[in-house]
Scaffold this motif. Structure first.
Motif, PDB file in Angstrom:
ATOM      1  N   ASN A  48       0.853  -1.181   0.000  1.00 62.91           N
ATOM      2  CA  ASN A  48       0.000   0.000   0.000  1.00 62.91           C
ATOM      3  C   ASN A  48       0.894   1.237   0.000  1.00 62.91           C
ATOM      4  OD1 ASN A  48      -2.237   1.620   0.154  1.00 62.91           O
ATOM      5  ND2 ASN A  48      -2.353   1.520   2.376  1.00 62.91           N
ATOM      6  N   GLU A  49       1.477   1.528  -1.150  1.00 55.86           N
ATOM      7  CA  GLU A  49       2.405   2.641  -1.268  1.00 55.86           C
ATOM      8  C   GLU A  49       2.088   3.437  -2.516  1.00 55.86           C
ATOM      9  OE1 GLU A  49       6.092   0.603  -1.513  1.00 55.86           O
ATOM     10  OE2 GLU A  49       6.276   0.339   0.646  1.00 55.86           O
ATOM     11  N   LEU A  50       2.348   4.730  -2.434  1.00 58.23           N
ATOM     12  CA  LEU A  50       2.243   5.557  -3.619  1.00 58.23           C
ATOM     13  C   LEU A  50       3.484   5.325  -4.462  1.00 58.23           C
ATOM     14  CD1 LEU A  50       1.040   8.987  -2.191  1.00 58.23           C
ATOM     15  CD2 LEU A  50      -0.267   7.379  -3.562  1.00 58.23           C
ATOM     16  N   SER A  51       3.288   5.024  -5.717  1.00 59.14           N
ATOM     17  CA  SER A  51       4.452   4.832  -6.579  1.00 59.14           C
ATOM     18  C   SER A  51       4.869   6.195  -7.128  1.00 59.14           C
ATOM     19  CB  SER A  51       4.131   3.868  -7.714  1.00 59.14           C
ATOM     20  OG  SER A  51       3.077   4.368  -8.487  1.00 59.14           O
ATOM     21  N   ARG A  52       6.123   6.465  -7.008  1.00 56.67           N
ATOM     22  CA  ARG A  52       6.657   7.729  -7.504  1.00 56.67           C
ATOM     23  C   ARG A  52       7.436   7.457  -8.775  1.00 56.67           C
ATOM     24  NH1 ARG A  52       6.946   8.375  -1.895  1.00 56.67           N
ATOM     25  NH2 ARG A  52       5.895  10.258  -1.226  1.00 56.67           N
ATOM     26  N   ARG A  53       7.147   8.267  -9.756  1.00 59.90           N
ATOM     27  CA  ARG A  53       7.869   8.131 -11.010  1.00 59.90           C
ATOM     28  C   ARG A  53       9.103   9.010 -10.942  1.00 59.90           C
ATOM     29  NH1 ARG A  53       3.193   9.653 -15.047  1.00 59.90           N
ATOM     30  NH2 ARG A  53       1.531   9.120 -13.641  1.00 59.90           N
ATOM     31  N   VAL A 136       0.920  -2.759  15.580  1.00 55.32           N
ATOM     32  CA  VAL A 136       1.386  -1.623  14.801  1.00 55.32           C
ATOM     33  C   VAL A 136       2.146  -2.197  13.614  1.00 55.32           C
ATOM     34  CG1 VAL A 136       2.834   0.435  14.791  1.00 55.32           C
ATOM     35  CG2 VAL A 136       1.528  -0.145  16.829  1.00 55.32           C
ATOM     36  N   VAL A 137       1.674  -1.866  12.424  1.00 59.46           N
ATOM     37  CA  VAL A 137       2.289  -2.403  11.205  1.00 59.46           C
ATOM     38  C   VAL A 137       2.797  -1.256  10.343  1.00 59.46           C
ATOM     39  CG1 VAL A 137       0.881  -4.495  11.177  1.00 59.46           C
ATOM     40  CG2 VAL A 137       0.092  -2.473   9.976  1.00 59.46           C
ATOM     41  N   GLY A 138       3.757  -1.553   9.504  1.00 60.75           N
ATOM     42  CA  GLY A 138       4.283  -0.564   8.577  1.00 60.75           C
ATOM     43  C   GLY A 138       3.260  -0.225   7.507  1.00 60.75           C
ATOM     44  N   ALA A 139       3.307   0.994   7.011  1.00 64.77           N
ATOM     45  CA  ALA A 139       2.335   1.447   6.014  1.00 64.77           C
ATOM     46  C   ALA A 139       2.355   0.583   4.764  1.00 64.77           C
ATOM     47  CB  ALA A 139       2.604   2.899   5.650  1.00 64.77           C
ATOM     48  N   GLY A 140       3.496   0.076   4.387  1.00 64.37           N
ATOM     49  CA  GLY A 140       3.590  -0.755   3.187  1.00 64.37           C
ATOM     50  C   GLY A 140       2.927  -2.108   3.335  1.00 64.37           C
ATOM     51  N   THR A 141       2.673  -2.536   4.570  1.00 67.92           N
ATOM     52  CA  THR A 141       2.064  -3.846   4.781  1.00 67.92           C
ATOM     53  C   THR A 141       0.569  -3.761   5.039  1.00 67.92           C
ATOM     54  OG1 THR A 141       2.543  -3.818   7.154  1.00 67.92           O
ATOM     55  CG2 THR A 141       4.205  -4.785   5.704  1.00 67.92           C
ATOM     56  N   TRP A 142      -0.010  -2.574   4.911  1.00 66.43           N
ATOM     57  CA  TRP A 142      -1.460  -2.476   5.044  1.00 66.43           C
ATOM     58  C   TRP A 142      -2.095  -3.190   3.872  1.00 66.43           C
ATOM     59  CZ3 TRP A 142      -1.948   3.515   5.709  1.00 66.43           C
ATOM     60  CH2 TRP A 142      -1.440   3.891   6.946  1.00 66.43           C
ATOM     61  N   CYS A 143      -3.233  -3.783   4.119  1.00 68.36           N
ATOM     62  CA  CYS A 143      -3.982  -4.396   3.035  1.00 68.36           C
ATOM     63  C   CYS A 143      -5.453  -4.260   3.366  1.00 68.36           C
ATOM     64  CB  CYS A 143      -3.579  -5.852   2.832  1.00 68.36           C
ATOM     65  SG  CYS A 143      -3.784  -6.884   4.263  1.00 68.36           S
TER      66      CYS A 143
END
Length: 148
Positions: A48-53, A136-143
Motif C-alpha cells: 500500500n504505497e504511492l508509486s513515484r515516477r 502496529v504495522v508498517g504502512a507498506g504492509t497495510w492491506c
C-alpha cells in the motif's frame, strides 16, 4: 402526540450494522485478518504505497496528450480540412489540439505535485487488527480490512 410516542417505541438504527456490511464486503471480521490472510493479500494486491515516477518524463507525457484518441481524431479532421483546401480550419484545429494538450499537461503535473505533497502527510505506521490482536504495522504492509 401519538406520533412522538410511536417514534420512541421504534428501535433506532443500529450504528454497527454498516460496519458489519463493510467487514463482510472486505471478507474480514471484528477480530481482523489472520496473519496468513494479510500476507496473502499483500502478495495479491501489493504494498500500500504511492508509486513515484522518477526521471525526466515530461516529453512522454506531452506526447501522450497530443496522441490521445480524441486528439488523433482532431488530427485526422485537420488533415482532411487541409486536403480540402480549408487551411484556416486546419490551422484552427491544430491550435485547439495544442492548447488542449498544454492545459491537460499542466493540470496533470499540478495533480502529481499535489499527490507528492500529500504523500508527506501519510503515516509511516498504523494500527491493524491481526489474529484478534492490535498490532502496529508498517504502512507498506497495510492491506484491505486491516485498518483500524
Amino acid at each position: 402526540m401519538a406520533e412522538t410516542e410511536a417514534r420512541q417505541d421504534r428501535p433506532g438504527p443500529d450504528p454497527t450494522e454498516r460496519v458489519d456490511w463493510l467487514l463482510r464486503d472486505l471478507r474480514s471480521s471484528r477480530q481482523g485478518l489472520s496473519t496468513r490472510e494479510a500476507a496473502r493479500r499483500l502478495v495479491h494486491y501489493g504494498p500500500n504505497e504511492l508509486s513515484r515516477r522518477g526521471g525526466r518524463r515530461w516529453p512522454r507525457e506531452l506526447a501522450r496528450q497530443i496522441t490521445h484518441p480524441l486528439a488523433l481524431l482532431l488530427w485526422a479532421a485537420a488533415g482532411l480540412a487541409w486536403v480540402a483546401g480549408i487551411a484556416a480550419v486546419a490551422v484552427a484545429i491544430v491550435v485547439v489540439i495544442i492548447v488542449n494538450a498544454a492545459f491537460a499537461f499542466v493540470q496533470e503535473m499540478q495533480a502529481e505535485r499535489a499527490v507528492e505533497a500529500l504523500a508527506a502527510y501519510l503515516p509511516v505506521q498504523a494500527k491493524a487488527v491481526r489474529d484478534g490482536q492490535v498490532l502496529v504495522v508498517g504502512a507498506g504492509t497495510w492491506c484491505p480490512a486491516t485498518y483500524w
